[in-house]
Motif scaffolding. Structure first.
Motif, short mmCIF file in Angstrom:
data_model
loop_
_atom_site.label_atom_id
_atom_site.label_comp_id
_atom_site.label_asym_id
_atom_site.label_seq_id
_atom_site.Cartn_x
_atom_site.Cartn_y
_atom_site.Cartn_z
N THR A 63 1.15 -1.44 -0.09
CA THR A 63 0.30 0.22 0.05
C THR A 63 0.53 0.88 -0.16
OG1 THR A 63 -1.91 -1.36 1.38
CG2 THR A 63 -1.87 1.04 1.53
N LEU A 64 1.99 1.11 1.06
CA LEU A 64 2.91 2.37 1.15
C LEU A 64 2.64 2.79 -0.05
CD1 LEU A 64 4.08 4.40 2.09
CD2 LEU A 64 6.05 3.21 3.39
N TYR A 65 4.31 1.68 -1.55
CA TYR A 65 5.19 1.76 -2.39
C TYR A 65 4.10 2.33 -3.57
CZ TYR A 65 8.93 1.02 1.25
OH TYR A 65 9.48 1.01 1.83
N GLY A 66 2.74 1.37 -3.62
CA GLY A 66 2.08 1.43 -4.14
C GLY A 66 2.02 3.44 -4.47
N GLU A 67 1.66 4.33 -3.38
CA GLU A 67 0.70 5.01 -2.99
C GLU A 67 2.56 6.12 -3.35
OE1 GLU A 67 -2.29 6.73 -2.57
OE2 GLU A 67 -2.72 5.30 -2.78
N LEU A 68 3.72 6.07 -3.11
CA LEU A 68 4.86 6.36 -3.16
C LEU A 68 4.81 6.08 -4.85
CD1 LEU A 68 7.23 5.52 -0.42
CD2 LEU A 68 6.25 7.21 -0.52
N ALA A 69 4.32 5.22 -5.72
CA ALA A 69 4.76 5.34 -7.18
C ALA A 69 3.89 6.21 -7.98
CB ALA A 69 4.35 4.06 -7.66
N LYS A 70 2.73 7.26 -6.89
CA LYS A 70 2.15 8.22 -7.73
C LYS A 70 2.59 9.16 -6.97
CE LYS A 70 -1.98 5.28 -6.53
NZ LYS A 70 -3.09 4.85 -5.97
N GLY A 71 3.63 9.28 -6.67
CA GLY A 71 3.93 10.69 -6.13
C GLY A 71 4.78 10.68 -4.80
N GLN A 72 5.38 12.24 -4.55
CA GLN A 72 5.59 12.29 -2.66
C GLN A 72 4.78 13.53 -2.32
OE1 GLN A 72 9.42 13.55 -2.54
NE2 GLN A 72 9.85 14.45 -4.17
N SER A 73 4.33 13.79 -1.38
CA SER A 73 3.87 14.37 -0.03
C SER A 73 4.70 14.47 0.67
CB SER A 73 2.17 14.91 -0.15
OG SER A 73 2.02 13.75 0.43
N PRO A 74 5.86 14.91 1.44
CA PRO A 74 6.94 14.92 2.27
C PRO A 74 6.16 15.93 3.26
CG PRO A 74 8.43 15.63 0.48
CD PRO A 74 6.94 15.16 -0.13
N LYS A 75 6.37 15.86 4.36
CA LYS A 75 5.92 16.73 6.23
C LYS A 75 7.21 17.58 6.53
CE LYS A 75 1.70 15.79 6.00
NZ LYS A 75 0.68 17.19 5.60
N PHE A 76 8.70 16.91 6.11
CA PHE A 76 9.36 17.11 6.12
C PHE A 76 10.68 17.69 5.36
CE2 PHE A 76 7.79 15.44 9.97
CZ PHE A 76 8.35 16.16 10.34
N LEU A 77 11.23 19.18 5.62
CA LEU A 77 13.24 19.12 4.72
C LEU A 77 13.50 18.89 5.80
CD1 LEU A 77 14.33 20.20 2.76
CD2 LEU A 77 13.82 22.39 2.17
N VAL A 78 14.56 18.32 5.60
CA VAL A 78 15.25 18.47 6.85
C VAL A 78 17.18 18.13 5.81
CG1 VAL A 78 16.71 15.97 8.17
CG2 VAL A 78 14.32 16.41 7.50
N PHE A 79 18.09 19.53 6.62
CA PHE A 79 19.54 19.44 6.71
C PHE A 79 19.84 18.68 7.22
CE2 PHE A 79 17.37 22.67 3.25
CZ PHE A 79 18.89 22.88 2.60
N ALA A 80 21.14 17.62 6.76
CA ALA A 80 21.49 16.43 8.31
C ALA A 80 23.09 16.77 7.03
CB ALA A 80 20.85 15.50 7.64
N CYS A 81 23.78 16.28 7.97
CA CYS A 81 25.30 15.83 7.47
C CYS A 81 25.53 15.19 7.03
CB CYS A 81 26.60 15.93 9.03
SG CYS A 81 27.76 15.93 8.80
N ALA A 82 26.18 14.92 6.01
CA ALA A 82 26.34 13.70 4.69
C ALA A 82 27.46 12.40 6.09
CB ALA A 82 27.89 14.20 4.11
N ASP A 83 27.48 12.63 7.52
CA ASP A 83 28.51 11.81 8.43
C ASP A 83 27.64 10.98 8.40
OD1 ASP A 83 29.52 9.98 10.66
OD2 ASP A 83 30.32 12.38 10.86
N SER A 84 28.52 9.16 8.09
CA SER A 84 27.74 8.30 8.18
C SER A 84 26.56 7.72 9.66
CB SER A 84 28.58 7.16 7.27
OG SER A 84 29.56 6.93 8.25
N ARG A 85 27.61 8.36 10.17
CA ARG A 85 26.58 7.15 11.45
C ARG A 85 25.23 8.39 11.82
NH1 ARG A 85 32.05 9.79 14.64
NH2 ARG A 85 31.71 11.98 13.79
N VAL A 86 24.75 9.68 11.28
CA VAL A 86 23.81 10.35 11.08
C VAL A 86 22.69 10.87 10.78
CG1 VAL A 86 25.27 11.64 12.89
CG2 VAL A 86 25.01 12.54 10.35
N CYS A 87 22.35 9.59 9.83
CA CYS A 87 21.35 9.07 8.68
C CYS A 87 19.38 9.74 8.78
CB CYS A 87 21.49 7.81 8.11
SG CYS A 87 19.73 7.62 7.16
#
Length: 259
Positions: free
Chosen positions: A73-97
């Motif tokens: 269900t989730l991936y079926g909806e994502l195939a139609k488009g995206q509507s995220p609630k957040f824009l996140v700026f994060a570090c490229a550091d591999s420890r902090v995804c």
């Protein structure tokens, strides 16, 4: 792969090469040495050396089996488009995804990662990659929250704090990028000059987030959305040494640790 179409196990391949070496004494020396080299490399791989292709293949296989195929269900909806609630700026550091730390599900967060989670000020030419991401998230995706997340032991912030006063640069890109946070460095050094270097860096990790929050307001479409109460700006700091996460609002009203 064998002539019958079946894959050859690595152990069989090694045994075959060893047998060839023992039987074909008339092989030229160069050929013998080459086969020995290949045999050693095969044995090394078999002994557990890191294999990037296998890691990627296995990782995707686990994802597909455990997540993709169990949530159609989730991936079926994502195939139609995206509507995220957040824009996140994060570090490229591999420890902090950020998706891992905050348990974001696919489609929840539009994420930008760079050295030291910096947000540059508005400029249609310089750092336009960051500007394009912000514009797309705010204007087209209409995210409701922008979160800038700093973190403990940040190498980018250490680099910022280590830039000589004369501005000497030792790399092609890094210092020039982290200089976006020079105002944070200046404030921390002025307000906390009695602290040890490591403590100054910790202070700067959070102050640089505040500088980025201020820089976000230099983007006209961000400023308009904030004024119209359609967008909220937040700062965060993830301490992976102690397992805590702090969150604060644009007014820099600091809240207690979330965990």
């Amino acid at each position: 792969m064998a002539s019958n179409g079946k894959p050859i196990h690595i152990d069989d391949a090694i045994d075959g090469l060893k047998k060839l070496l023992s039987e074909k004494e008339d092989l030229q020396t160069v050929a013998v040495e080459k086969i020995k080299q290949l045999t050693a490399e095969l044995e090394g791989v078999d002994a557990g050396e890191f294999n990037a292709v296998e890691r990627i293949r296995d990782g995707f296989a686990r994802f597909k089996k455990e997540k993709y195929e169990t949530n159609p269900t989730l991936y079926g909806e994502l195939a139609k488009g995206q509507s995220p609630k957040f824009l996140v700026f994060a570090c490229a550091d591999s420890r902090v995804c950020p998706s891992h730390i905050l348990d974001f599900q696919p489609g929840e967060a539009f994420v930008v990662r760079n050295i030291a989670n910096m947000v540059p000020p508005y400029d249609t030419i310089k750092h336009s990659g960051a500007g394009a991401a912000i514009e797309y998230a705010v204007v087209h995706l209409k995210v409701e929250n922008i979160v800038v997340i700093g973190h403990s032991c940040c190498g980018g912030i250490k680099g910022l704090m280590s830039i000589p006063d004369d501005g000497t640069e030792a790399s092609d890109f890094i210092e020039q990028w982290v200089k976006i946070g020079l105002a944070a460095k200046s404030k921390v050094k002025a307000d906390c000059s009695d602290l040890e270097y490591s403590d100054l860096c910790t202070k700067c990790e959070k102050e640089a987030v505040n500088v980025s929050l201020g820089n976000l307001l230099t983007y006209p479409f961000v400023r308009e959305a904030v004024v119209n109460k359609k967008l909220s700006l937040k700062g965060g700091h993830y301490d992976f040494v102690n397992g805590s996460f702090d969150l604060w609002n644009l007014d820099f009203g600091f809240t207690s640790s979330l965990i």
